[in-house]
Write an enzyme that holds these catalytic residues in place. Structure first.
Site, PDB file in Angstrom:
ATOM      1  N   GLY A 122       8.179  10.785  -0.827  1.00  0.00           N
ATOM      2  CA  GLY A 122       6.768  10.977  -1.175  1.00  0.00           C
ATOM      3  C   GLY A 122       6.007   9.670  -1.252  1.00  0.00           C
ATOM      4  O   GLY A 122       4.869   9.560  -0.773  1.00  0.00           O
ATOM      5  N   CYS A 123       6.629   8.662  -1.836  1.00  0.00           N
ATOM      6  CA  CYS A 123       5.970   7.368  -1.991  1.00  0.00           C
ATOM      7  C   CYS A 123       5.776   6.687  -0.635  1.00  0.00           C
ATOM      8  O   CYS A 123       4.765   6.015  -0.411  1.00  0.00           O
ATOM      9  CB  CYS A 123       6.760   6.485  -2.945  1.00  0.00           C
ATOM     10  SG  CYS A 123       6.847   7.187  -4.618  1.00  0.00           S
ATOM     11  N   THR A 124       6.727   6.872   0.267  1.00  0.00           N
ATOM     12  CA  THR A 124       6.583   6.324   1.613  1.00  0.00           C
ATOM     13  C   THR A 124       5.440   7.018   2.344  1.00  0.00           C
ATOM     14  O   THR A 124       4.602   6.358   2.979  1.00  0.00           O
ATOM     15  CB  THR A 124       7.906   6.470   2.397  1.00  0.00           C
ATOM     16  OG1 THR A 124       8.918   5.723   1.705  1.00  0.00           O
ATOM     17  CG2 THR A 124       7.766   5.969   3.823  1.00  0.00           C
TER      18      THR A 124
END
Length: 156
Positions: free
Chosen positions: A46-48
């Site tokens: 998700g952060c990527t």
């Protein structure tokens, strides 16, 4: 945990190390609009997605006068690997002791897979040229967040 920020609040100032061996201060960006977003961990799916989305939109955001600061509790070395691995073009800052996250109410209790846990609350705060919060979003989704943010800021 601090109270959540709202439009009209003074944005808490901070100075944090970046992934390239320098430091960035919010007050040093006075005169520019700044999108400060908090994410749990570099190099997670998700952060990527979110970091790549901001990087893909950085030129148009800068064209509208916005700078983007991504803040996580990761070390500067891990953030440098994140930048290199995914070709990121946004500024990545390390808040290892989570003091800035606490000041922005971006760390605390949250639901994760149906359980209440303590951790980074995916959040975005937009700060105007004078250092005042213009928008504050908490518990945002990683996917589609930049498109929603652009609409909320009247950029689309």
């Amino acid at each position: 945990m601090s109270a959540r920020l709202s439009p009209g609040d003074a944005a808490p100032d901070f100075t944090l190390p970046d992934d390239q061996g320098g430091e960035v201060s919010l007050s040093g960006l006075r005169g520019r609009k700044v999108i400060v977003y908090f994410y749990p961990a570099a190099m997670t799916p998700g952060c990527t997605t979110q970091a790549c989305d901001f990087s893909d939109n950085i030129n148009t955001l800068r064209g509208e006068g916005y700078e983007v600061l991504g803040i996580s509790p990761d070390s500067p070395a891990k953030l440098a690997k994140f930048r290199e691995k995914d070709g990121l073009s946004i500024t990545l800052l390390s808040d290892a002791d989570r003091a800035v996250m606490d000041a922005y109410a971006a760390f605390g209790e949250k639901k994760l897979y149906g359980k209440t846990v303590e951790g980074v609350i995916r959040s975005t705060v937009v700060v105007d040229e004078e250092g005042v919060v213009s928008h504050a979003f908490y518990n945002v989704k990683a996917t589609g967040h930049v498109a929603k943010l652009r609409r909320d800021l009247g950029l689309d």
